[in-house]
Motif scaffolding. Structure first.
Motif, PDB file in Angstrom:
ATOM      1  N   TYR A  81      30.343  60.928  13.868  1.00 57.18           N
ATOM      2  CA  TYR A  81      30.896  62.052  14.631  1.00 57.18           C
ATOM      3  C   TYR A  81      30.126  62.130  15.946  1.00 57.18           C
ATOM      4  O   TYR A  81      28.886  62.201  15.941  1.00 57.18           O
ATOM      5  CB  TYR A  81      30.742  63.349  13.843  1.00 57.18           C
ATOM      6  N   VAL A  82      30.844  62.101  17.056  1.00 57.02           N
ATOM      7  CA  VAL A  82      30.214  62.109  18.381  1.00 57.02           C
ATOM      8  C   VAL A  82      30.526  63.443  19.066  1.00 57.02           C
ATOM      9  O   VAL A  82      31.694  63.784  19.266  1.00 57.02           O
ATOM     10  CB  VAL A  82      30.712  60.938  19.260  1.00 57.02           C
ATOM     11  N   GLN A  83      29.464  64.193  19.398  1.00 54.34           N
ATOM     12  CA  GLN A  83      29.635  65.451  20.146  1.00 54.34           C
ATOM     13  C   GLN A  83      29.190  65.225  21.598  1.00 54.34           C
ATOM     14  O   GLN A  83      28.018  64.979  21.880  1.00 54.34           O
ATOM     15  CB  GLN A  83      28.821  66.578  19.523  1.00 54.34           C
ATOM     16  N   ASN A  84      30.169  65.312  22.527  1.00 56.21           N
ATOM     17  CA  ASN A  84      29.869  65.129  23.948  1.00 56.21           C
ATOM     18  C   ASN A  84      29.575  66.474  24.606  1.00 56.21           C
ATOM     19  O   ASN A  84      30.178  67.505  24.272  1.00 56.21           O
ATOM     20  CB  ASN A  84      31.054  64.471  24.661  1.00 56.21           C
ATOM     21  N   TYR A  85      28.639  66.462  25.572  1.00 54.73           N
ATOM     22  CA  TYR A  85      28.272  67.653  26.333  1.00 54.73           C
ATOM     23  C   TYR A  85      28.339  67.343  27.833  1.00 54.73           C
ATOM     24  O   TYR A  85      28.281  66.177  28.250  1.00 54.73           O
ATOM     25  CB  TYR A  85      26.847  68.126  25.985  1.00 54.73           C
ATOM     26  N   VAL A  86      28.419  68.419  28.619  1.00 57.08           N
ATOM     27  CA  VAL A  86      28.404  68.311  30.083  1.00 57.08           C
ATOM     28  C   VAL A  86      27.304  69.220  30.613  1.00 57.08           C
ATOM     29  O   VAL A  86      27.210  70.389  30.217  1.00 57.08           O
ATOM     30  CB  VAL A  86      29.765  68.723  30.698  1.00 57.08           C
ATOM     31  N   LEU A  87      26.461  68.681  31.512  1.00 58.31           N
ATOM     32  CA  LEU A  87      25.392  69.453  32.152  1.00 58.31           C
ATOM     33  C   LEU A  87      25.608  69.405  33.662  1.00 58.31           C
ATOM     34  O   LEU A  87      25.770  68.329  34.237  1.00 58.31           O
ATOM     35  CB  LEU A  87      24.016  68.879  31.788  1.00 58.31           C
ATOM     36  N   THR A  88      25.612  70.582  34.309  1.00 56.63           N
ATOM     37  CA  THR A  88      25.847  70.677  35.751  1.00 56.63           C
ATOM     38  C   THR A  88      24.746  71.510  36.394  1.00 56.63           C
ATOM     39  O   THR A  88      24.324  72.539  35.848  1.00 56.63           O
ATOM     40  CB  THR A  88      27.208  71.334  36.053  1.00 56.63           C
ATOM     41  N   ALA A  89      24.277  71.056  37.575  1.00 53.26           N
ATOM     42  CA  ALA A  89      23.335  71.828  38.395  1.00 53.26           C
ATOM     43  C   ALA A  89      23.988  72.084  39.750  1.00 53.26           C
ATOM     44  O   ALA A  89      24.492  71.155  40.385  1.00 53.26           O
ATOM     45  CB  ALA A  89      22.024  71.075  38.576  1.00 53.26           C
ATOM     46  N   ARG A  90      23.986  73.344  40.166  1.00 55.78           N
ATOM     47  CA  ARG A  90      24.589  73.710  41.455  1.00 55.78           C
ATOM     48  C   ARG A  90      23.593  74.527  42.256  1.00 55.78           C
ATOM     49  O   ARG A  90      23.097  75.553  41.786  1.00 55.78           O
ATOM     50  CB  ARG A  90      25.860  74.513  41.241  1.00 55.78           C
ATOM     51  N   VAL A  91      23.286  74.089  43.498  1.00 59.07           N
ATOM     52  CA  VAL A  91      22.373  74.809  44.372  1.00 59.07           C
ATOM     53  C   VAL A  91      23.199  75.633  45.362  1.00 59.07           C
ATOM     54  O   VAL A  91      24.197  75.165  45.908  1.00 59.07           O
ATOM     55  CB  VAL A  91      21.418  73.847  45.109  1.00 59.07           C
ATOM     56  N   HIS A  92      22.783  76.907  45.555  1.00 61.28           N
ATOM     57  CA  HIS A  92      23.466  77.824  46.465  1.00 61.28           C
ATOM     58  C   HIS A  92      22.583  78.096  47.676  1.00 61.28           C
ATOM     59  O   HIS A  92      21.382  78.397  47.519  1.00 61.28           O
ATOM     60  CB  HIS A  92      23.774  79.156  45.763  1.00 61.28           C
ATOM     61  N   PHE A  93      23.176  78.018  48.886  1.00 56.83           N
ATOM     62  CA  PHE A  93      22.454  78.303  50.121  1.00 56.83           C
ATOM     63  C   PHE A  93      22.881  79.661  50.668  1.00 56.83           C
ATOM     64  O   PHE A  93      23.981  80.159  50.375  1.00 56.83           O
ATOM     65  CB  PHE A  93      22.715  77.208  51.158  1.00 56.83           C
ATOM     66  N   THR A  94      22.029  80.247  51.478  1.00 57.46           N
ATOM     67  CA  THR A  94      22.318  81.592  52.010  1.00 57.46           C
ATOM     68  C   THR A  94      23.498  81.603  52.969  1.00 57.46           C
ATOM     69  O   THR A  94      24.068  82.669  53.239  1.00 57.46           O
ATOM     70  CB  THR A  94      21.079  82.158  52.726  1.00 57.46           C
ATOM     71  N   PRO A 140      26.889  63.554  31.969  1.00 58.37           N
ATOM     72  CA  PRO A 140      27.390  63.641  30.594  1.00 58.37           C
ATOM     73  C   PRO A 140      26.262  63.332  29.598  1.00 58.37           C
ATOM     74  O   PRO A 140      25.398  62.491  29.866  1.00 58.37           O
ATOM     75  CB  PRO A 140      28.471  62.557  30.570  1.00 58.37           C
ATOM     76  N   LEU A 141      26.274  63.991  28.461  1.00 57.32           N
ATOM     77  CA  LEU A 141      25.302  63.750  27.387  1.00 57.32           C
ATOM     78  C   LEU A 141      26.063  63.737  26.059  1.00 57.32           C
ATOM     79  O   LEU A 141      27.139  64.320  25.951  1.00 57.32           O
ATOM     80  CB  LEU A 141      24.237  64.854  27.361  1.00 57.32           C
ATOM     81  N   HIS A 142      25.498  63.096  25.032  1.00 51.07           N
ATOM     82  CA  HIS A 142      26.166  63.125  23.727  1.00 51.07           C
ATOM     83  C   HIS A 142      25.136  62.988  22.604  1.00 51.07           C
ATOM     84  O   HIS A 142      24.057  62.401  22.767  1.00 51.07           O
ATOM     85  CB  HIS A 142      27.214  62.016  23.614  1.00 51.07           C
ATOM     86  N   SER A 143      25.492  63.562  21.457  1.00 50.07           N
ATOM     87  CA  SER A 143      24.685  63.469  20.245  1.00 50.07           C
ATOM     88  C   SER A 143      25.587  62.949  19.129  1.00 50.07           C
ATOM     89  O   SER A 143      26.683  63.487  18.919  1.00 50.07           O
ATOM     90  CB  SER A 143      24.116  64.848  19.881  1.00 50.07           C
TER      91      SER A 143
END
Length: 750
Positions: free
Chosen positions: A406-419, A429-432
């Motif tokens: 059984y493969v569980q896929n994940y998504v990780l996102t980083a977003r930087v905000h400017f003034t 993408p990551l998976h376990s």
């Protein structure tokens, strides 16, 4: 004879997964657009056009003005950009545009008084009482030659019996006599005084002064000005004769008119009534009779020009390289053996940003979610930091482990905000993976072969068919029984060879079929079904009266919870948004509705005309969303047109206490389908008989919406009638958002 088969046990060690992703962009040039609104100059005579007449100078506030490349500034539309006059300073862009010329040839105009009233004349003729106190002398003209007749016309006189055999002559007014007077208006004087208006088709005297289009005097070719038409302003049967019409050249007189009228004339002035006197040798009395006429001038304009701009300005900003985010993500475990319980999962992420330049970081936002889930967990790291880290915890439910592995896929996102409102982001993408021990299955030597026919994937809300009909027995045996099972709470028990099942939840599903043959041998198989979120179908409609202050209905009733029309999926919410057609937020103060702008249907009212778009977002019971947009135009609510007719001359009635009755009939109407809800009648009386009503007090007659109005007045003189009309709505509205100011009104004096 039975045999037992035990598969080998496979155990995978726990590892740590590492991923590195960055978003890369080259040095950037950003294009910006400014809309140049339609603007027109006033008309000037084409011969008077100068270079400055064509120029429009426009200034716009812009962000990052110091980064504008002046060579990139371009204009597209009506007119030409004057490149030598560009200016960028103090956050403002100033441009000079040479407008596109709109030329008009000469048009016909009429000359009237400043407020649009006709010029007036008072030609008259005098009669004089002879010294004999009996006869009258009247100046007279030939109705064919319009030359004065000598000797003058003798009229009047009456014989009165004063005793049985004695009579006496006494003066008598020449009632019933026809007189002719000649009149020549001072055309040049009126040319100097005239205001000029565009000439409309039809009888000038019958046209509404309020609708005339004013033309500046500088645009009129005064050398073409001449006398227009003349009429009797009191609508009495006096005959007006154009003396320029006789065919004999010798009889022509420029701008001369003859007015033929019958005595007595109620508009006569300059005398008082006298009692008959026997001895009148030394009495001479004069009486002037006159009529009032209306007239106007005619002329042509000079060729005219005006200039117009409308279009777009584009320019480029040298914004340098875009910010570049690098994101590292790890997951634990990357793989593990399934022991029948829930499995905890930890995700860690570290992000950094390059090419920041002079931008200031306000915060970092991290998001993570299982791939099959729409909603994500989030973490925030505030501060002007070029690097940031985060951690998320998830759980793999034991009930979801239905496949091996059984493969569980994940998504990780980083977003930087400017003034400055800009952002940059990266995603990894990551998976376990979860592996199971093989389950021992005991079968007969000649076990039956179970076969499940069902889709491997489907959407929640769908009804699918599951069949074991193709299962078969060996060795001449037959299938005696079918036994079904499923691993989710909503599973409906199947009987026999199969049937239909409605999938009411999202996730990994497992169906098990055990078949028993005629000798009691069993065979078992499984089928995995991946159930995903159904996408809803959004349909936005706009109905109702598309006009200011009218009921407009946003209708999403044709939307569905699933794109599949047969799926049983409910819509959880309807959310509406209004924007301007072409982009940009609509003015919230001009849109009225009760509560929130949500619901399957929503009643809305627009206070301001314009072009808008309604955006509908629907969310189904599984959290998936869809959007639809429809654009529409809200028309302005036009003012009513005021017009009425009146009996212009009335007499006092001895049977009505010597009062005269003012009579008017309303002809007002709404040009866009509304109705007149209120008519307010009033009048002013010229109490000092100076021809002006500016110093008089307005008297209310009626405000109950009479279409025909009669008012008795006692004083002799001139009255001016005033009418104000107020519209009612001809279409449905939302009363709670309507004020008295929303009802369009017009009046006869402005």
């Amino acid at each position: 004879m039975y045999k037992n088969y035990l598969s080998s046990i496979l155990i995978i060690a726990v590892l740590i997964g590492l991923f590195l992703v960055s978003n890369v962009s080259a040095a950037g040039v950003e294009e910006k657009t400014i809309k140049v609104a339609n603007e027109k100059s006033s008309y000037v005579a084409s011969r008077d056009v100068t270079a400055s007449s064509k120029i429009f100078t426009k200034t716009y506030s812009v962000q990052n003005a110091d980064k504008i490349d002046p060579k990139s500034i371009k204009y597209s539309g009506n007119g030409i950009l004057k490149s030598s006059s560009l200016s960028v300073a103090d956050g403002k862009l100033t441009v000079t545009i040479i407008g596109r010329e709109d030329q008009k040839p000469s048009i016909k105009v009429i000359g009237k008084r400043t407020r649009g009233d006709f010029f007036k004349g008072n030609p008259g003729n005098s009669i004089w009482l002879y010294a004999d106190g009996v006869h009258w002398q009247a100046n007279d003209y030939s109705s064919t030659t319009f030359q004065e007749i000598r000797p003058a016309k003798i009229v009047g006189g009456q014989k009165i019996k004063i005793s049985e055999d004695q009579y006496q002559w006494a003066p008598k007014l020449p009632n019933g006599e026809t007189l002719i007077t000649t009149w020549q208006p001072d055309v040049q004087k009126r040319i100097d005084q005239a205001a000029w208006f565009m000439k409309e088709e039809g009888n000038v005297f019958e046209q509404n002064t309020k609708t005339l289009v004013y033309i500046d005097k500088s645009l009129v070719d005064l050398s073409s000005a001449k006398m227009g038409n003349v009429r009797d302003s009191e609508d009495s049967p006096n005959k007006i004769i154009d003396i320029t019409q006789p065919t004999k050249e010798s009889l022509r007189k420029a701008n001369w008119y003859g007015i033929e009228f019958t005595l007595p004339n109620s508009r006569g002035t300059g005398w008082t009534e006298q009692e008959p006197i026997a001895n009148v040798a030394n009495i001479v009395e004069g009486r002037l009779y006159y009529v009032t006429v209306d007239y106007y001038l005619e002329a042509e304009t000079l060729p005219m020009s005006r200039f117009e701009i409308e279009g777009t300005i584009t320019y480029e900003l040298d914004i340098g390289p875009d910010p570049n985010v690098k994101l590292t993500g790890t997951i634990s475990p990357t793989s593990t053996e399934f022991s029948g319980v829930d499995i905890p999962v930890e995700i860690n992420g570290t992000a950094m940003v390059e090419n920041v330049g002079d931008r200031i970081i306000s915060k970092w936002m991290f998001y993570s979610r299982p791939e099959q889930t729409a909603s994500a967990k989030s973490n925030t790291v505030t501060g002007n930091n070029k690097t940031a880290s985060t951690k998320f915890n998830f759980t793999i439910s034991s009930g979801d482990v239905v496949e091996d592995p059984y493969v569980q896929n994940y998504v990780l996102t980083a977003r930087v905000h400017f003034t400055d409102g800009t952002t940059a982001e990266a995603t990894v993408p990551l998976h376990s993976d979860v592996y199971q021990k093989a389950v021992p299955i005991v079968t007969c030597v000649d076990a039956p072969v179970p076969i499940i026919d069902a889709p491997s994937s489907a959407m929640a809300g769908e009804t699918i068919s599951i069949s074991g009909a193709r299962s078969n027995a060996t060795g001449g045996k037959s299938i005696a029984n079918y036994e079904w099972d499923g691993n989710w709470s909503g599973f409906t028990t199947l009987t026999g060879k199969g049937g239909d099942i409605m999938l009411d939840s999202v996730g990994k599903k497992k169906v098990t079929l055990t078949v028993t043959d005629s000798e009691g041998c069993k065979g078992t198989t499984e089928k995995a079904i991946s159930v995903g979120k159904p996408l809803p179908y959004a349909k936005a409609l706009v109905e109702g009266s598309l006009k200011e202050n009218r009921l407009i209905i946003f209708d999403g009733s044709e939307s569905r919870g699933s794109e599949d029309e047969d799926a049983n999926v409910k819509i959880k919410s309807y959310t509406w948004e209004v924007i301007e057609n072409g982009g940009g937020s609509a003015d919230a103060s001009s849109i009225r509705f009760a509560g929130k702008l949500s619901g399957r249907t929503k009643n809305v009212l627009f206070k301001k005309a314009g072009s808008y778009c309604a955006i509908l977002t629907v969310e189904n019971e599984y959290g998936a969303t869809a959007e639809d947009q429809t654009c529409f135009t809200v028309k302005p609510d036009e003012k009513p047109i005021v017009n009425f007719s009146a009996v212009k001359e009335v007499l006092r009635d001895p049977d009505n206490d010597l009062k005269a009755t003012l009579q008017v009939t309303d002809l007002s109407y709404s040009p866009d389908g509304d109705y007149i809800a209120q008519r307010i009648w009033s009048y002013k009386y010229d109490s000092d008989n100076d021809g002006s009503f500016d110093d008089e007090t307005k008297v209310l007659i009626d405000d109950t919406n009479l279409t025909e109005m009669k008012e008795d007045v006692a004083a002799v003189g001139k009255y001016r009638i005033y009418l104000e009309v107020v519209e009612g709505f001809g279409e449905p509205t939302i009363p709670e958002f309507i004020t008295s100011a929303d009802y369009r009104r017009s009046n006869s004096w402005e």
